[in-house]
Design an enzyme around this catalytic site. Structure first.
Site, PDB file in Angstrom:
ATOM      1  N   GLU A 250       9.737   5.066   4.958  1.00  0.00           N
ATOM      2  CA  GLU A 250       9.581   4.508   3.609  1.00  0.00           C
ATOM      3  C   GLU A 250       8.699   5.329   2.552  1.00  0.00           C
ATOM      4  O   GLU A 250       7.855   5.976   3.150  1.00  0.00           O
ATOM      5  CB  GLU A 250       8.687   3.151   3.600  1.00  0.00           C
ATOM      6  N   LYS A 252       6.265   6.606   0.149  1.00  0.00           N
ATOM      7  CA  LYS A 252       4.797   6.238   0.114  1.00  0.00           C
ATOM      8  C   LYS A 252       4.510   6.245  -1.272  1.00  0.00           C
ATOM      9  O   LYS A 252       4.334   7.284  -1.950  1.00  0.00           O
ATOM     10  CB  LYS A 252       3.907   6.938   0.894  1.00  0.00           C
ATOM     11  N   ARG A 257      -2.169  -1.297  -4.125  1.00  0.00           N
ATOM     12  CA  ARG A 257      -1.698  -2.166  -3.040  1.00  0.00           C
ATOM     13  C   ARG A 257      -1.774  -3.640  -3.622  1.00  0.00           C
ATOM     14  O   ARG A 257      -2.780  -3.803  -4.179  1.00  0.00           O
ATOM     15  CB  ARG A 257      -2.486  -1.832  -1.723  1.00  0.00           C
ATOM     16  N   ARG A 273      -6.127  -4.250  -2.137  1.00  0.00           N
ATOM     17  CA  ARG A 273      -6.189  -3.717  -0.786  1.00  0.00           C
ATOM     18  C   ARG A 273      -7.761  -4.483  -0.481  1.00  0.00           C
ATOM     19  O   ARG A 273      -8.214  -4.633   0.865  1.00  0.00           O
ATOM     20  CB  ARG A 273      -6.392  -2.195  -0.688  1.00  0.00           C
ATOM     21  N   GLU A 303       3.382  -2.329  -2.960  1.00  0.00           N
ATOM     22  CA  GLU A 303       2.724  -1.325  -3.854  1.00  0.00           C
ATOM     23  C   GLU A 303       3.160  -1.449  -5.159  1.00  0.00           C
ATOM     24  O   GLU A 303       4.427  -1.534  -5.384  1.00  0.00           O
ATOM     25  CB  GLU A 303       2.743   0.127  -3.195  1.00  0.00           C
ATOM     26  N   PHE A 343       7.187  -3.935   0.847  1.00  0.00           N
ATOM     27  CA  PHE A 343       7.656  -3.358   2.405  1.00  0.00           C
ATOM     28  C   PHE A 343       7.352  -4.299   3.626  1.00  0.00           C
ATOM     29  O   PHE A 343       7.572  -3.952   4.660  1.00  0.00           O
ATOM     30  CB  PHE A 343       6.809  -1.967   2.453  1.00  0.00           C
ATOM     31  N   ARG A 419      -6.239   0.035  11.148  1.00  0.00           N
ATOM     32  CA  ARG A 419      -5.781   1.348  10.816  1.00  0.00           C
ATOM     33  C   ARG A 419      -4.989   1.966  12.176  1.00  0.00           C
ATOM     34  O   ARG A 419      -5.713   2.244  12.912  1.00  0.00           O
ATOM     35  CB  ARG A 419      -6.708   2.230  10.380  1.00  0.00           C
ATOM     36  N   LYS A 425       1.273   8.024   8.039  1.00  0.00           N
ATOM     37  CA  LYS A 425       1.641   8.659   6.952  1.00  0.00           C
ATOM     38  C   LYS A 425       1.620   9.964   6.949  1.00  0.00           C
ATOM     39  O   LYS A 425       1.322  10.721   7.651  1.00  0.00           O
ATOM     40  CB  LYS A 425       0.402   8.142   5.503  1.00  0.00           C
TER      41      LYS A 425
HETATM   42  P1  AMP Z   1      -3.810   5.813   1.838  1.00  0.00           P
HETATM   43  O1  AMP Z   1      -4.225   5.229   0.980  1.00  0.00           O
HETATM   44  O2  AMP Z   1      -3.781   7.297   1.959  1.00  0.00           O
HETATM   45  O3  AMP Z   1      -4.614   5.729   3.160  1.00  0.00           O
HETATM   46  O4  AMP Z   1      -2.241   5.064   2.350  1.00  0.00           O
HETATM   47  C1  AMP Z   1      -2.049   3.959   2.628  1.00  0.00           C
HETATM   48  C2  AMP Z   1      -1.802   3.064   1.488  1.00  0.00           C
HETATM   49  O5  AMP Z   1      -0.657   3.493   0.911  1.00  0.00           O
HETATM   50  C3  AMP Z   1      -1.539   1.603   1.492  1.00  0.00           C
HETATM   51  O6  AMP Z   1      -2.680   1.005   1.434  1.00  0.00           O
HETATM   52  C4  AMP Z   1      -0.605   1.281   0.397  1.00  0.00           C
HETATM   53  O7  AMP Z   1      -1.507   0.951  -0.732  1.00  0.00           O
HETATM   54  C5  AMP Z   1       0.112   2.484   0.133  1.00  0.00           C
HETATM   55  N1  AMP Z   1       1.477   2.500  -0.009  1.00  0.00           N
HETATM   56  C6  AMP Z   1       2.391   3.037  -0.533  1.00  0.00           C
HETATM   57  N2  AMP Z   1       3.813   2.661   0.037  1.00  0.00           N
HETATM   58  C7  AMP Z   1       3.490   2.208   1.062  1.00  0.00           C
HETATM   59  C8  AMP Z   1       4.455   1.887   2.233  1.00  0.00           C
HETATM   60  N3  AMP Z   1       5.552   1.914   2.045  1.00  0.00           N
HETATM   61  N4  AMP Z   1       4.071   1.050   3.323  1.00  0.00           N
HETATM   62  C9  AMP Z   1       2.801   1.047   3.340  1.00  0.00           C
HETATM   63  N5  AMP Z   1       1.735   1.485   2.585  1.00  0.00           N
HETATM   64  C10 AMP Z   1       2.101   2.001   1.382  1.00  0.00           C
END
Ligand code: AMP
Length: 595
Positions: A250, A252, A257, A273, A303, A343, A419, A425
């Site tokens: 998907e 990102k 969030r 979040r 998101e 999502f 997590r 990611k």
């Molecule tokens: P990070 O903040 O780098 O840990 O990445 C996780 C965050 O990416 C999640 O908490 C979401 O806010 C965001 N996010 C964006 N697109 C997606 C997606 N398709 N699936 C899950 N999280 C996503």
């Protein structure tokens, strides 16, 4: 239950440094507390009066507290202010003041947990003109009745400085010890907490009903579920190895969030979040989501990103933060409209979906959501055992203004609060490194929508390739124009308009309007990335990929330059390589992590 008993526990908890001792003390406190008020004791122990997501604020600053203390003890505010630095802590000051009070109260009553809690609730609830005075009077009432040790903790709680070092997880440990036959049930308890993070209510339920009580805890509209989080790996290959061969990849999005709770009557609440209620700054999200799932009860995970209203391009995360300011939501809503990409669906019409596999939840989401301009399903692809396909999709995601991909295991459950390795990611590895502008040639254009109807929404820009005497595309540029510049675009470009793509233009994109490559503009972008779309540098850095400028902005026309003077493909390739060598590991610092 007398509040002094609780205060004595707090004193002991403060004095311990071992976590196990702390759990033991909490366990004893919880067992001694009558079950029907255990929720209150738990909130107080965490230094508040309600679960964090309810956002209840006591609103007592230190100045107000000193006034209340002075009123209750007869010690002048002046004297209190002088004493404060010596003691260095608001709790110690309150304790000292009550110990040395000069005012006598005639109807002193022993404080109970209920009395303290109810007064604090009242303090939080009082609003309006005379709120301050009323808050001070209520608080002074508490201090009049308080013993010195009680005053210490009341003062710290109302100023939000209790800091016993007790966190939700420690409370869960203590609850399991106290009511659930030891730590074996700790995991089950945490699972329930993750879908229902009201620790006070959970405590009360298990104290009253033990293990059976846990079965009563379900996903509930209005109570946020702790969001599932993603792990991180460095390459598409590693991700395939970890959760492949079949994955759901998907986009990102780099935004905010949002967990959206929707009631059948159209009522909507949005949680961040960190489980704060962020419904207020997003009236548009509320409206469009309600429309997309009309008539259902649902909890969705997604998101929200800011977009350029004229071109539909996704904007960098910072632009969304205008929404979080207290004032001007109306203005921000117009200037920075949003799209929410969903999502996941966690609950629908009375049914919890967390334990369904992701692929099933995706089907349900697709069935449920009637997409509209501001509420959409995430852009995704199901990829089966194909690393290069995953890489291509990643490049496409980055070029479209996102941070990369979140790759998910189609069979995985939604692990609230975890997590885990079923979401991984893959992020672009550097940010904002294009310092110098480039000069690019306009070779095509796309019609605008909304406010830009009648003019162009974006121009197709190309670099020059002297070796082949051709122009290869490197970005679509829709930002950086003033209103006048925008309006004048069709007129300025009219002389170069042609019916079809010019023979010297190499493009994978089909423009709405084509031009003879002539007009040169100065362009500044954030960085140069690999691209599955643009032809500049195609196959020269990587097989089956070109290069793109991310977030390009118009800086002005370069009428002093002809198309042959534009930045060359080779220069763009060199700039791309420079980024990689000068920034070996900026990859660890991403915008969202700095938040
Ligand atoms: P990070 O903040 O780098 O840990 O990445 C996780 C965050 O990416 C999640 O908490 C979401 O806010 C965001 N996010 C964006 N697109 C997606 C997606 N398709 N699936 C899950 N999280 C996503």
């Amino acid at each position: 239950m007398p509040f002094i008993e609780v205060a004595r526990y707090y004193e002991k908890i403060e004095a311990t440094s071992g976590r196990l001792d702390m759990i033991d003390l909490l366990k004893k406190l919880f067992v001694e507390t009558p079950p029907d008020i255990l929720d209150r004791v738990v909130y107080l122990t965490l230094g508040s009066i309600a679960p964090a997501y309810e956002g209840v604020e006591l609103g007592i600053g230190e100045k107000l507290l000193l006034r209340a203390l002075s009123l209750a003890t007869g010690i002048s505010q002046d004297k209190l202010e002088k004493k404060y630095p010596e003691l260095g802590d608001i709790g110690m000051l309150a304790e000292w003041a009550v110990k040395n009070k000069t005012a006598q109260s005639f109807f002193q009553e022993d404080l109970t947990v209920n009395k303290v809690y109810d007064s604090l609730i009242n303090i939080a609830k009082i609003v309006g003109e005379r709120a301050q005075d009323a808050k001070i009077r209520t608080l002074a009432g508490l201090f009049s009745d308080a013993k010195p040790l009680e005053a210490r903790y009341i003062a710290r709680i109302v100023t939000e400085k209790l800091r016993l070092g007790v966190r939700d997880m420690t409370i869960l440990d203590a609850l399991a010890e106290a009511f659930l036959k030891g730590r074996v049930y700790r995991d089950k308890l945490e699972k329930k907490y993750n879908i229902f993070p009201d620790i006070g209510r959970i405590a009360k339920i298990v104290a009253e009903k033990g293990m059976d009580g846990l079965e009563e805890i379900h996903v509930t509209l209005g109570i946020p579920i702790r969001p599932m989080l993603a792990q991180r790996l460095r390459s598409a290959e590693e991700i395939m190895d970890k959760i492949g061969p079949k994955v759901i990849a998907e986009f990102k999005y780099d935004g905010e969030r949002m967990q959206v709770h929707i009631w059948p009557n159209g009522n909507v609440r949005i949680f961040s979040r960190r489980l704060e209620d962020i419904t207020e700054p997003y009236p548009d999200v509320r409206e469009f989501v309600a429309r997309a799932v009309e008539g259902h009860e649902a909890v969705l995970d997604g998101e929200t990103v800011a977009i350029n209203p004229d071109t539909g391009e996704i904007l960098p995360f910072q632009e969304l933060m205008h929404r979080r300011r207290k004032y001007g939501v109306e203005e921000a809503m117009k200037a920075y409209p949003t799209v929410t990409y969903f999502f996941d669906v966690l609950y629908l019409d009375g049914k919890e979906l967390l334990d369904e596999p992701l692929e099933r939840r995706r089907e349900i989401l697709l069935d449920l959501l009637k997409e509209n301009e501001k509420a959409k399903v995430v852009e995704y692809e199901v990829i089966d055992n194909n690393v290069s396909e995953l890489e291509r999709f990643f490049e496409q995601a980055v070029e479209r203004g996102t941070e990369g991909l979140v790759v998910k295991d189609p069979k995985s459950q939604y692990q609230a609060g975890v997590r885990g390795w079923s979401w991984i990611k893959l992020k672009r590895s550097y940010i904002s490194k294009m310092i110098e502008p480039v000069d690019l040639v306009v070779v095509g254009a796309f019609w605008g929508k909304g406010r830009r109807a009648g003019t162009y929404g974006a121009l197709l820009m190309a670099a020059y390739v002297p070796e082949e005497d051709v122009f290869k595309t490197v970005c679509k540029m829709g930002s950086g124009f003033s209103d006048e510049e925008l309006e004048s675009l069709p007129k300025i470009l009219e002389p170069y308009k042609i019916e079809h793509r010019h023979a010297s233009v190499i493009s994978n994109l089909e423009a709405d309007v084509w031009f003879v490559p002539q007009k040169v503009a100065q362009v500044l972008g954030d960085e140069i990335t690999l691209s599955p779309t643009h032809t500049c540098g195609w196959g020269k850095v990587k097989k089956d990929a070109g290069l793109a400028i991310r977030f390009p902005r118009f800086m002005g026309w370069r009428d002093d330059k002809g198309p042959q003077d534009a930045t060359t493909e080779k220069e763009i390739i060199d700039m791309y390589k420079m980024q990689l060598t000068t920034l070996p590991d900026a990859s660890e610092v991403s915008i969202s992590e700095k938040r």
